[in-house]
Each structure stands twice: as structure tokens, then as C-alpha cells.
Design an enzyme around this catalytic site. Sequence first.
Site, PDB file in Angstrom:
ATOM      1  N   ASP A   1       0.626  -1.186   0.103  1.00 12.51           N
ATOM      2  CA  ASP A   1       0.058  -0.338   0.004  1.00 12.51           C
ATOM      3  C   ASP A   1       1.149   0.800   0.029  1.00 12.51           C
ATOM      4  O   ASP A   1       2.127   1.232   0.413  1.00 12.51           O
ATOM      5  CB  ASP A   1      -0.902   0.383   0.777  1.00 12.51           C
ATOM      6  CG  ASP A   1      -1.911   1.112   1.652  1.00 12.51           C
ATOM      7  OD1 ASP A   1      -2.598   1.682   0.465  1.00 12.51           O
ATOM      8  OD2 ASP A   1      -1.045   1.771   2.987  1.00 12.51           O
TER       9      ASP A   1
ATOM     10  N   ASP B   1       0.119   5.314   0.822  1.00  8.30           N
ATOM     11  CA  ASP B   1      -0.650   5.844   1.739  1.00  8.30           C
ATOM     12  C   ASP B   1      -0.406   5.456   3.278  1.00  8.30           C
ATOM     13  O   ASP B   1      -1.444   4.629   3.438  1.00  8.30           O
ATOM     14  CB  ASP B   1      -2.057   6.889   1.629  1.00  8.30           C
ATOM     15  CG  ASP B   1      -1.524   7.742   0.857  1.00  8.30           C
ATOM     16  OD1 ASP B   1      -1.347   8.793   0.608  1.00  8.30           O
ATOM     17  OD2 ASP B   1      -2.165   7.564  -0.723  1.00  8.30           O
TER      18      ASP B   1
ATOM     19  N   THR C   1      -2.497   0.651  -4.223  1.00  8.02           N
ATOM     20  CA  THR C   1      -2.477   1.955  -3.895  1.00  8.02           C
ATOM     21  C   THR C   1      -4.507   2.168  -3.789  1.00  8.02           C
ATOM     22  O   THR C   1      -4.776   1.696  -5.146  1.00  8.02           O
ATOM     23  CB  THR C   1      -1.857   3.056  -4.347  1.00  8.02           C
ATOM     24  OG1 THR C   1      -2.738   4.326  -3.422  1.00  8.02           O
ATOM     25  CG2 THR C   1      -1.953   3.027  -5.993  1.00  8.02           C
ATOM     26  N   GLY C   2      -5.159   2.791  -3.148  1.00  4.80           N
ATOM     27  CA  GLY C   2      -6.398   3.662  -3.460  1.00  4.80           C
ATOM     28  C   GLY C   2      -6.318   4.763  -3.554  1.00  4.80           C
ATOM     29  O   GLY C   2      -7.481   5.072  -4.973  1.00  4.80           O
TER      30      GLY C   2
ATOM     31  N   LYS D   1      -8.572  -4.692  -3.481  1.00  4.81           N
ATOM     32  CA  LYS D   1      -6.969  -4.742  -3.711  1.00  4.81           C
ATOM     33  C   LYS D   1      -7.229  -6.471  -3.650  1.00  4.81           C
ATOM     34  O   LYS D   1      -6.333  -6.350  -4.003  1.00  4.81           O
ATOM     35  CB  LYS D   1      -6.443  -3.995  -2.666  1.00  4.81           C
ATOM     36  CG  LYS D   1      -6.850  -2.083  -2.500  1.00  4.81           C
ATOM     37  CD  LYS D   1      -5.786  -2.372  -1.524  1.00  4.81           C
ATOM     38  CE  LYS D   1      -5.361  -0.398  -1.542  1.00  4.81           C
ATOM     39  NZ  LYS D   1      -4.261  -0.253  -0.624  1.00  4.81           N
TER      40      LYS D   1
ATOM     41  N   ASN E   1      -8.607   0.003   3.314  1.00  9.07           N
ATOM     42  CA  ASN E   1      -8.613  -0.837   1.554  1.00  9.07           C
ATOM     43  C   ASN E   1      -7.767  -1.204   1.255  1.00  9.07           C
ATOM     44  O   ASN E   1      -7.714  -1.668   0.913  1.00  9.07           O
ATOM     45  CB  ASN E   1      -8.961   0.637   1.173  1.00  9.07           C
ATOM     46  CG  ASN E   1      -7.480   1.458   1.390  1.00  9.07           C
ATOM     47  OD1 ASN E   1      -6.596   0.948   2.601  1.00  9.07           O
ATOM     48  ND2 ASN E   1      -7.502   2.203   0.835  1.00  9.07           N
TER      49      ASN E   1
END
Length: 285
Positions: free
Chosen positions: A8, A10, A42-43, A212, A238
Site C-alpha cells: 500500500d 498512504d 493503492t487507493g 485490492k 481498504n
Amino acid sequence: MIKCIAIDMDGTLLTSTQEITEENKSAIKQAQQQGVEVVIATGRAYEEAGDLLKEAGIITPMICANGAEIRTNQHEIIGTNPLEKEMAKKIANILHDNQVYYEVYTNRGTYTLDKNTARSLIIDIFTVNGHTENMEEIKRAAEERLNDIHQVESYLPLIEDKDQVIYKFLAFNYDQSLLAKVKEELLSVIDGIAISASGKENLEITSVNAQKGIALEEFVKTREIDLKDTMAIGDNFNDLSMLLKVGRAVAMGNAEEEIKKQCHFVTTTNEESGVAKAIHKALAL
């Protein structure tokens, strides 16, 4: 033996000032040199995430917008899981009716109706969730992120444009009871969506196929890698869909307690190069 590592961004790979430490860069490259497949999950939209990785000299495949878009290490799109247009209209209406600020992620970038609100939110989030009191650094990081967000007068043209693909809605509000109400309403009215979060103050709304964990499962399958030989590193909700699928799930030291409880290991924080420490530990197995 770990054959794939999903990371991931952030709160995980990035520090609070949106930087990738030298230790993290070195560990990723070491893993790649040893034949381990590394993928960033990642989002963020590609435009936000891709530039940071390029600046850091990190070349990997990418899972963007929580799995709504999958790209090769040359950043070519090889898969998408967008929201249907009618779904997107219903989501926009519900967020608007509840007076919740939101941004729209598309195949052409990220959009907002109000850049000033976006700026204030980003600064507040970086300040609350970060580990630096240097406001100048925080403001610089916020402005860099704003460069990848486009302001429009209305979202309707984006949704109705047949060439514009809607990947994700990112909704913000500091009233957690309101977010809970909105989440309940969205799930009760609209079938086929997934709702996660990358912080207590937001909701991330995507197609049910844009998660994800689903994207990572598809990714490793194309490389003939088993999920039990895959490690995922994350810090928030997430990330949970991929953390629950892999053989080695690692939570960041700054992760939510509920996330830590559902992982096999906990590394140090994003400010302490926790990603690098998790990678070194896995490579030593």
C-alpha cells in the site's frame, strides 16, 4: 518462500510528507533483484501514485483506485473494474443529498468541485495522521497532491461522457455518524458496490469487483504465484481485502488496531521505514 509483495502507499510506503524513504526504496529493489515480484496496491489514482514512484525510481506493476485499474510495470493498463454509469449517478446523488464532500476518480484523473475544500482536507489529514509538526512540509505535500486533482463545475458531464470511465468516489466528512449513515444508505440502495476506507474521515466507494484483494488475486494468478507465497503490507481498511487473502499479512505500526489484529505480523511505522523492515524479514526466511 515469498514470491510476491504487495505494498500500500498512504500510511505504508509513504511518510506523512508523502515521501519514500531511502531504506524503503533499497528494500524494494533488493527484493526485485532476488526475483520477487513487487506490486504497488493503492487507493490513489494512477496520476497521483505514478509520479511519486517515478520520482523515487521504483518500477513496479500497479493496482490503482483499490483495484479499479491494473497497470504493468511500464504503467500500461491491462485491466479495469469501473462503476456502471447509473451506479455512479446514484452514488453522486446520495453524497450530494447528504452534503458530503467527495471527489471522483476516473480514467482521466481525479476531479473535485472545490479545490479549496480539497486543500483544507488534505492539510488536516496530513496534520492529524502525520508525525511532523513542520507545517511548511505539510503544505508542500498537500500542494503536490492537489496538482493531480482537477476542478470542475459539475460532475454530471464526467459521468455522462461515454469515454470517461468512473473508478471510485472518495467521500470526506469528520462526522463519523454521518459517514456511517451514508454508508448504510449506499449499500441499501445500490447493488454491486464495495465501500472501504483509508481513514476514519472517509469512505471509498468502488465496484464490488474493484478491491485490492480481488485485483491482487488476479495479478498473482497471471504470474503463476500462489497467494500463500504472497506478502501484503498495509495500514487501513481498504487494505484488508488483500491482507486477508495472503500467506503473510503485515500491518504497519501506525495501522488501525483492528487491522493489526487480523494480520500475521506488525512492522514499524511508515515514518520508520516499516515496509523495508517487513521486506528484509521476509527475504531472510
